[in-house]
Design a protein around this motif. Structure first.
Motif, PDB file in Angstrom:
ATOM      1  N   ILE A  53     -19.609  25.272   8.779  1.00 33.32           N
ATOM      2  CA  ILE A  53     -18.976  24.856   9.692  1.00 33.32           C
ATOM      3  C   ILE A  53     -19.228  23.294   9.617  1.00 33.32           C
ATOM      4  O   ILE A  53     -20.366  22.800   9.803  1.00 33.32           O
ATOM      5  N   VAL A  54     -17.911  22.472   9.861  1.00 31.20           N
ATOM      6  CA  VAL A  54     -18.298  21.071   9.624  1.00 31.20           C
ATOM      7  C   VAL A  54     -17.698  20.177  10.706  1.00 31.20           C
ATOM      8  O   VAL A  54     -16.620  20.830  11.269  1.00 31.20           O
ATOM      9  N   VAL A  55     -18.200  19.110  11.225  1.00 26.73           N
ATOM     10  CA  VAL A  55     -17.577  18.359  12.219  1.00 26.73           C
ATOM     11  C   VAL A  55     -17.211  16.911  11.724  1.00 26.73           C
ATOM     12  O   VAL A  55     -18.055  16.590  10.908  1.00 26.73           O
ATOM     13  N   THR A  56     -16.223  16.226  12.015  1.00 26.31           N
ATOM     14  CA  THR A  56     -16.160  14.881  11.892  1.00 26.31           C
ATOM     15  C   THR A  56     -16.985  13.924  12.515  1.00 26.31           C
ATOM     16  O   THR A  56     -17.206  14.139  13.706  1.00 26.31           O
ATOM     17  N   ALA A  57     -17.590  12.955  11.837  1.00 24.18           N
ATOM     18  CA  ALA A  57     -18.788  11.917  12.272  1.00 24.18           C
ATOM     19  C   ALA A  57     -17.713  10.741  12.203  1.00 24.18           C
ATOM     20  O   ALA A  57     -18.141  10.005  13.318  1.00 24.18           O
ATOM     21  N   SER A  58     -17.205  10.406  11.207  1.00 25.40           N
ATOM     22  CA  SER A  58     -16.579   9.161  11.318  1.00 25.40           C
ATOM     23  C   SER A  58     -15.327   9.050  10.453  1.00 25.40           C
ATOM     24  O   SER A  58     -15.108   9.930   9.231  1.00 25.40           O
ATOM     25  N   ALA A  59     -14.323   8.019  10.616  1.00 24.72           N
ATOM     26  CA  ALA A  59     -13.271   7.865   9.675  1.00 24.72           C
ATOM     27  C   ALA A  59     -13.410   6.245   9.395  1.00 24.72           C
ATOM     28  O   ALA A  59     -13.269   5.463  10.185  1.00 24.72           O
ATOM     29  N   ASP A  60     -13.263   6.022   8.171  1.00 26.48           N
ATOM     30  CA  ASP A  60     -13.418   4.575   7.901  1.00 26.48           C
ATOM     31  C   ASP A  60     -12.163   4.009   7.881  1.00 26.48           C
ATOM     32  O   ASP A  60     -10.974   4.625   8.325  1.00 26.48           O
ATOM     33  N   ASN A  61     -11.793   2.516   7.879  1.00 26.90           N
ATOM     34  CA  ASN A  61     -10.584   1.799   7.937  1.00 26.90           C
ATOM     35  C   ASN A  61      -9.343   2.841   7.340  1.00 26.90           C
ATOM     36  O   ASN A  61      -9.553   3.060   6.188  1.00 26.90           O
ATOM     37  N   ILE A  62      -8.374   2.930   7.806  1.00 24.87           N
ATOM     38  CA  ILE A  62      -7.122   3.420   7.292  1.00 24.87           C
ATOM     39  C   ILE A  62      -6.008   2.334   7.499  1.00 24.87           C
ATOM     40  O   ILE A  62      -5.862   1.840   8.576  1.00 24.87           O
ATOM     41  N   SER A  63      -5.584   1.844   6.357  1.00 23.06           N
ATOM     42  CA  SER A  63      -4.768   0.742   6.493  1.00 23.06           C
ATOM     43  C   SER A  63      -3.347   1.404   6.193  1.00 23.06           C
ATOM     44  O   SER A  63      -3.098   2.325   5.327  1.00 23.06           O
ATOM     45  N   PHE A  64      -2.253   1.110   7.077  1.00 19.43           N
ATOM     46  CA  PHE A  64      -1.039   1.684   6.886  1.00 19.43           C
ATOM     47  C   PHE A  64      -0.287   0.540   6.398  1.00 19.43           C
ATOM     48  O   PHE A  64       0.537  -0.153   6.805  1.00 19.43           O
ATOM     49  N   LYS A  65      -0.350   0.498   4.803  1.00 18.02           N
ATOM     50  CA  LYS A  65       0.204  -0.440   4.219  1.00 18.02           C
ATOM     51  C   LYS A  65       1.709   0.058   3.775  1.00 18.02           C
ATOM     52  O   LYS A  65       2.681  -1.112   3.532  1.00 18.02           O
ATOM     53  N   GLN A  66       1.994   1.079   3.795  1.00 19.95           N
ATOM     54  CA  GLN A  66       3.311   1.736   3.121  1.00 19.95           C
ATOM     55  C   GLN A  66       3.623   2.796   3.958  1.00 19.95           C
ATOM     56  O   GLN A  66       3.015   3.640   4.061  1.00 19.95           O
ATOM     57  N   PRO A  67       4.779   2.596   4.447  1.00 19.25           N
ATOM     58  CA  PRO A  67       5.482   3.861   5.342  1.00 19.25           C
ATOM     59  C   PRO A  67       5.821   4.675   4.568  1.00 19.25           C
ATOM     60  O   PRO A  67       5.914   4.877   3.526  1.00 19.25           O
ATOM     61  N   ILE A  68       5.682   6.236   5.187  1.00 21.93           N
ATOM     62  CA  ILE A  68       6.032   7.351   4.633  1.00 21.93           C
ATOM     63  C   ILE A  68       7.165   7.899   5.257  1.00 21.93           C
ATOM     64  O   ILE A  68       7.148   7.950   6.602  1.00 21.93           O
ATOM     65  N   ASN A  69       8.310   8.015   4.416  1.00 20.35           N
ATOM     66  CA  ASN A  69       9.419   8.441   5.163  1.00 20.35           C
ATOM     67  C   ASN A  69       9.827   9.804   5.344  1.00 20.35           C
ATOM     68  O   ASN A  69       9.236  10.609   4.827  1.00 20.35           O
TER      69      ASN A  69
END
Length: 174
Positions: A53-69
């Motif tokens: 079983i795993v748990v999320t510890a961190s999420a690095d920077n997520i840049s929204f450079k390109q929209p997904i339509n």
């Protein structure tokens, strides 16, 4: 438990279609929905590697450079890059495809960290990652620097103890 596992054994690919319920008022995929999908695909890769079983510890920077339509097909590919005691760094790459227009675009990349836990929620040891391809080796090598940077930013490591970061910042700390 196996002491080492090839990185490729954790590869997970998830495909989703952007439907109206997934979009914002501009008919683009909502950022929160994308982050949810990224968390799911990365968690599966971490589970494949650790068999735990795993748990999320961190999420690095997520840049929204390109929209997904609306109507795009989104493919999320994840893979464990390196393991440390009970934690694992997972690399996620997102592509969006407009199938009728025959356009495919890499839109997002991120690193998430997961911790393997036992039935009581306590961290548990995970196998090491054995990188084989050039890309896997490159991701593996950079993982220690990224981990130290995360720990320094979270104030869980003193900057002077981040040995791997010295070369980046030209620090000559004795």
């Amino acid at each position: 438990m196996t002491k080492q596992k090839p990185a490729k054994e954790s590869v997970t690919i998830m495909t989703e279609m952007v439907l109206p319920n997934d979009t914002n008022t501009l008919n683009n995929l909502m950022g929160g929905r994308l982050m949810h999908w990224m968390d799911v695909v990365a968690a599966i890769a971490a589970q494949k590697h650790s068999n735990r079983i795993v748990v999320t510890a961190s999420a690095d920077n997520i840049s929204f450079k390109q929209p997904i339509n609306l109507g795009n097909v989104v493919t999320l590919r994840s893979q464990v890059t390196r393991a440390f005691n009970s934690s694992m760094e997972v690399f996620i790459e997102v592509t969006a495809e407009d199938i009728p227009a025959r356009k495919k675009l890499m839109t997002h990349r991120a690193f998430f960290t997961f911790v393997a836990v036992d039935q009581n929620g306590r961290p548990i040891e995970v196998p090491e990652v054995s990188p084989e391809s050039e890309e896997e080796k490159e991701l593996f090598e950079g993982a220690l620097r990224r981990r130290q940077l995360r720990l320094v930013l979270a104030k869980r490591m003193k900057p002077e103890d981040a040995v791997e970061l010295r070369s980046i910042f030209n620090l000559d700390i004795k």
